[in-house]
Every structure is written in structure tokens, then in C-alpha cells.
Design an enzyme around this catalytic site. Structure first.
Site, PDB file in Angstrom:
ATOM      1  N   LYS A   9       0.808  -1.225   0.000  1.00 36.17           N
ATOM      2  CA  LYS A   9       0.000   0.000   0.000  1.00 36.17           C
ATOM      3  C   LYS A   9       0.846   1.283   0.000  1.00 36.17           C
ATOM      4  O   LYS A   9       2.060   1.234   0.243  1.00 36.17           O
ATOM      5  CB  LYS A   9      -0.917  -0.040   1.233  1.00 36.17           C
ATOM      6  CG  LYS A   9      -1.922  -1.196   1.189  1.00 36.17           C
ATOM      7  CD  LYS A   9      -2.846  -1.144   2.394  1.00 36.17           C
ATOM      8  CE  LYS A   9      -3.895  -2.248   2.322  1.00 36.17           C
ATOM      9  NZ  LYS A   9      -4.842  -2.159   3.451  1.00 36.17           N
ATOM     10  N   TYR A  49     -12.724  -2.014  -3.231  1.00 38.87           N
ATOM     11  CA  TYR A  49     -13.138  -2.090  -1.823  1.00 38.87           C
ATOM     12  C   TYR A  49     -14.655  -1.943  -1.649  1.00 38.87           C
ATOM     13  O   TYR A  49     -15.123  -1.532  -0.585  1.00 38.87           O
ATOM     14  CB  TYR A  49     -12.407  -1.023  -1.004  1.00 38.87           C
ATOM     15  CG  TYR A  49     -10.999  -1.429  -0.584  1.00 38.87           C
ATOM     16  CD1 TYR A  49     -10.784  -2.532   0.236  1.00 38.87           C
ATOM     17  CD2 TYR A  49      -9.889  -0.714  -0.993  1.00 38.87           C
ATOM     18  CE1 TYR A  49      -9.503  -2.907   0.636  1.00 38.87           C
ATOM     19  CE2 TYR A  49      -8.599  -1.083  -0.598  1.00 38.87           C
ATOM     20  CZ  TYR A  49      -8.423  -2.188   0.215  1.00 38.87           C
ATOM     21  OH  TYR A  49      -7.166  -2.554   0.615  1.00 38.87           O
ATOM     22  N   PHE A  57     -15.144   4.045   7.595  1.00 42.40           N
ATOM     23  CA  PHE A  57     -13.792   4.384   7.151  1.00 42.40           C
ATOM     24  C   PHE A  57     -13.633   4.355   5.628  1.00 42.40           C
ATOM     25  O   PHE A  57     -12.533   4.575   5.110  1.00 42.40           O
ATOM     26  CB  PHE A  57     -12.758   3.438   7.794  1.00 42.40           C
ATOM     27  CG  PHE A  57     -12.976   1.962   7.520  1.00 42.40           C
ATOM     28  CD1 PHE A  57     -12.550   1.382   6.336  1.00 42.40           C
ATOM     29  CD2 PHE A  57     -13.589   1.153   8.470  1.00 42.40           C
ATOM     30  CE1 PHE A  57     -12.743   0.038   6.087  1.00 42.40           C
ATOM     31  CE2 PHE A  57     -13.782  -0.203   8.231  1.00 42.40           C
ATOM     32  CZ  PHE A  57     -13.352  -0.761   7.028  1.00 42.40           C
ATOM     33  N   ARG A  85      -1.994 -14.413   4.900  1.00 36.34           N
ATOM     34  CA  ARG A  85      -2.714 -13.671   5.949  1.00 36.34           C
ATOM     35  C   ARG A  85      -1.994 -13.801   7.301  1.00 36.34           C
ATOM     36  O   ARG A  85      -1.952 -12.862   8.091  1.00 36.34           O
ATOM     37  CB  ARG A  85      -4.182 -14.109   6.024  1.00 36.34           C
ATOM     38  CG  ARG A  85      -4.951 -13.598   4.797  1.00 36.34           C
ATOM     39  CD  ARG A  85      -6.400 -13.954   4.834  1.00 36.34           C
ATOM     40  NE  ARG A  85      -7.144 -13.157   5.817  1.00 36.34           N
ATOM     41  CZ  ARG A  85      -7.532 -11.896   5.612  1.00 36.34           C
ATOM     42  NH1 ARG A  85      -7.235 -11.260   4.489  1.00 36.34           N
ATOM     43  NH2 ARG A  85      -8.224 -11.264   6.534  1.00 36.34           N
ATOM     44  N   THR A  91      -5.213  -6.944  10.865  1.00 41.04           N
ATOM     45  CA  THR A  91      -5.456  -5.649  10.219  1.00 41.04           C
ATOM     46  C   THR A  91      -4.960  -4.501  11.100  1.00 41.04           C
ATOM     47  O   THR A  91      -4.321  -3.571  10.628  1.00 41.04           O
ATOM     48  CB  THR A  91      -6.980  -5.466   9.970  1.00 41.04           C
ATOM     49  OG1 THR A  91      -7.439  -6.580   9.207  1.00 41.04           O
ATOM     50  CG2 THR A  91      -7.276  -4.177   9.220  1.00 41.04           C
ATOM     51  N   ARG A 102       2.734  -6.548   9.271  1.00 44.27           N
ATOM     52  CA  ARG A 102       2.044  -5.384   9.844  1.00 44.27           C
ATOM     53  C   ARG A 102       2.611  -4.985  11.200  1.00 44.27           C
ATOM     54  O   ARG A 102       2.666  -3.798  11.528  1.00 44.27           O
ATOM     55  CB  ARG A 102       0.544  -5.652   9.906  1.00 44.27           C
ATOM     56  CG  ARG A 102      -0.107  -5.541   8.529  1.00 44.27           C
ATOM     57  CD  ARG A 102      -1.491  -6.077   8.528  1.00 44.27           C
ATOM     58  NE  ARG A 102      -2.219  -5.772   7.290  1.00 44.27           N
ATOM     59  CZ  ARG A 102      -3.336  -6.391   6.930  1.00 44.27           C
ATOM     60  NH1 ARG A 102      -3.841  -7.346   7.692  1.00 44.27           N
ATOM     61  NH2 ARG A 102      -3.950  -6.074   5.809  1.00 44.27           N
ATOM     62  N   HIS A 115      -2.216  -5.598   1.770  1.00 44.83           N
ATOM     63  CA  HIS A 115      -3.544  -6.239   1.684  1.00 44.83           C
ATOM     64  C   HIS A 115      -3.328  -7.643   1.161  1.00 44.83           C
ATOM     65  O   HIS A 115      -2.460  -7.879   0.336  1.00 44.83           O
ATOM     66  CB  HIS A 115      -4.441  -5.468   0.709  1.00 44.83           C
ATOM     67  CG  HIS A 115      -5.659  -6.240   0.281  1.00 44.83           C
ATOM     68  ND1 HIS A 115      -6.818  -6.244   1.015  1.00 44.83           N
ATOM     69  CD2 HIS A 115      -5.870  -7.078  -0.771  1.00 44.83           C
ATOM     70  CE1 HIS A 115      -7.707  -7.036   0.410  1.00 44.83           C
ATOM     71  NE2 HIS A 115      -7.160  -7.554  -0.673  1.00 44.83           N
ATOM     72  N   GLU A 126     -10.024 -10.811  -7.203  1.00 47.05           N
ATOM     73  CA  GLU A 126      -9.062  -9.714  -7.016  1.00 47.05           C
ATOM     74  C   GLU A 126      -7.885  -9.834  -7.992  1.00 47.05           C
ATOM     75  O   GLU A 126      -7.378  -8.835  -8.495  1.00 47.05           O
ATOM     76  CB  GLU A 126      -8.579  -9.685  -5.559  1.00 47.05           C
ATOM     77  CG  GLU A 126      -9.690  -9.271  -4.597  1.00 47.05           C
ATOM     78  CD  GLU A 126      -9.255  -9.197  -3.137  1.00 47.05           C
ATOM     79  OE1 GLU A 126      -8.072  -9.463  -2.829  1.00 47.05           O
ATOM     80  OE2 GLU A 126     -10.110  -8.856  -2.307  1.00 47.05           O
TER      81      GLU A 126
END
Ligand code: CMP
Length: 138
Positions: A9, A49, A57, A85, A91, A102, A115, A126
Site C-alpha cells: 500500500k 473495496y 472508514f 494472511r 489488520t 504489519r 492487503h 481480485e
């Protein structure tokens, strides 16, 4: 399904840590079989999204995801959807386990570096959203 869609990102591309993230991915034995650096339009980000369009958000998320370059990539490996993941971590970086991408790199629940698709069906959709079949070299 042994493929998943990953996005590095804008918070990560702007901090020049895309190689560090790819290094973690590759050290885990996952292959990056397609990759491109792009800037999302508002339309693309909103479509991608769409499932979050009713969330409070959502507008901030679209602003953020279109604020700079992203790297979209297709990852391949055994059970890669779940494995990626796990490697990404939760998240919310405050809840992410030690050693995850993360935990290491995310700035906030929104600016969370990466992501990854959350199901086989979403991974297929996706991947098709960003890549043509002939851009993915297995
Ligand atoms: P991602 O895994 O790409 O899925 C949706 C994104 O929305 C998420 O990562 C974050 O970037 C963002 N997001 C999710 N939850 C929140 C939240 N509670 N507040 C702000 N942003 C969020």
C-alpha cells in the site's frame, strides 16, 4: 486455489520498504509470480473495496489508497491465502503478532502496509481485477 492477490500500500511504497516486504514474502517460500507498480484511480479503489462501501472508514480508505503508488502482486504457494494472511498479521497492527509484516511496518489500522485476499473466491476476483492471464507467469 494456490494463488492470492497482495497489495503493497501507499504508506509502504512511500517509505521505500517494498523490497523489505518482498523479502519477507520470499523467505517464507512464497513466489511472486506477477507484480506491477500502479496508481489506483478513485473509481478503481472504490470498486476494489466495494464490500466496505457502507463502513465509516470507506472514504478515508479510498483517499489513502489513491494517495500514492501501490504494488499489486500475485503470490503463489501451498495454502497461500491463509499463509499470507498469517505473514501479514492482524489488520490492526496493535493486534498483529511479532514477526508479521504489519507488526513490523504498519503505521495504523488504515495505513497497514499490505492487503491480502481473504478467501479463494475473492482471490480469484481480485487477481482478475488487476491482471490478465498472460501477465501471470506460473
Ligand atoms: P485491508 O486488509 O486492505 O482491508 C480493508 C482496509 O480498510 C484495511 O486493510 C485497512 O486499510 C482499512 N481498514 C480496515 N478497518 C479499518 C478501520 N476500522 N479503520 C480504518 N481503516 C480500516
Amino acid at each position: 486455489m494456490n494463488k492470492t492477490l497482495s497489495i503493497i500500500k501507499p504508506d509502504a511504497t512511500s517509505r521505500n520498504i517494498t523490497g523489505a516486504i518482498n523479502s519477507i514474502i520470499e523467505k517464507e517460500g512464497i513466489k511472486i509470480i506477477a507484480q506491477k507498480r500502479i496508481k489506483l484511480s478513485k473509481e478503481q479503489a472504490s470498486e476494489f473495496y466495494k464490500i466496505h462501501e457502507d463502513k465509516p472508514f470507506f472514504n478515508d480508505l479510498i483517499e489513502y489508497m489513491t494517495s500514492g503508488a501501490v504494488i499489486v502482486q500475485v503470490l503463489q504457494g501451498d495454502d497461500v491465502i491463509n499463509k499470507y494472511r498469517e505473514i501479514m498479521g492482524a489488520t490492526n497492527p496493535e493486534k498483529a503478532k511479532e514477526g508479521t509484516i504489519r507488526k513490523k511496518f504498519a503505521l495504523s489500522i488504515q495505513e497497514n502496509a499490505v492487503h491480502g485476499s481473504d478467501s479463494s473466491e475473492n482471490a480469484g476476483n481480485e487477481i482478475n481485477f488487476f491482471f490478465k492471464e498472460n501477465e501471470i507467469i506460473t
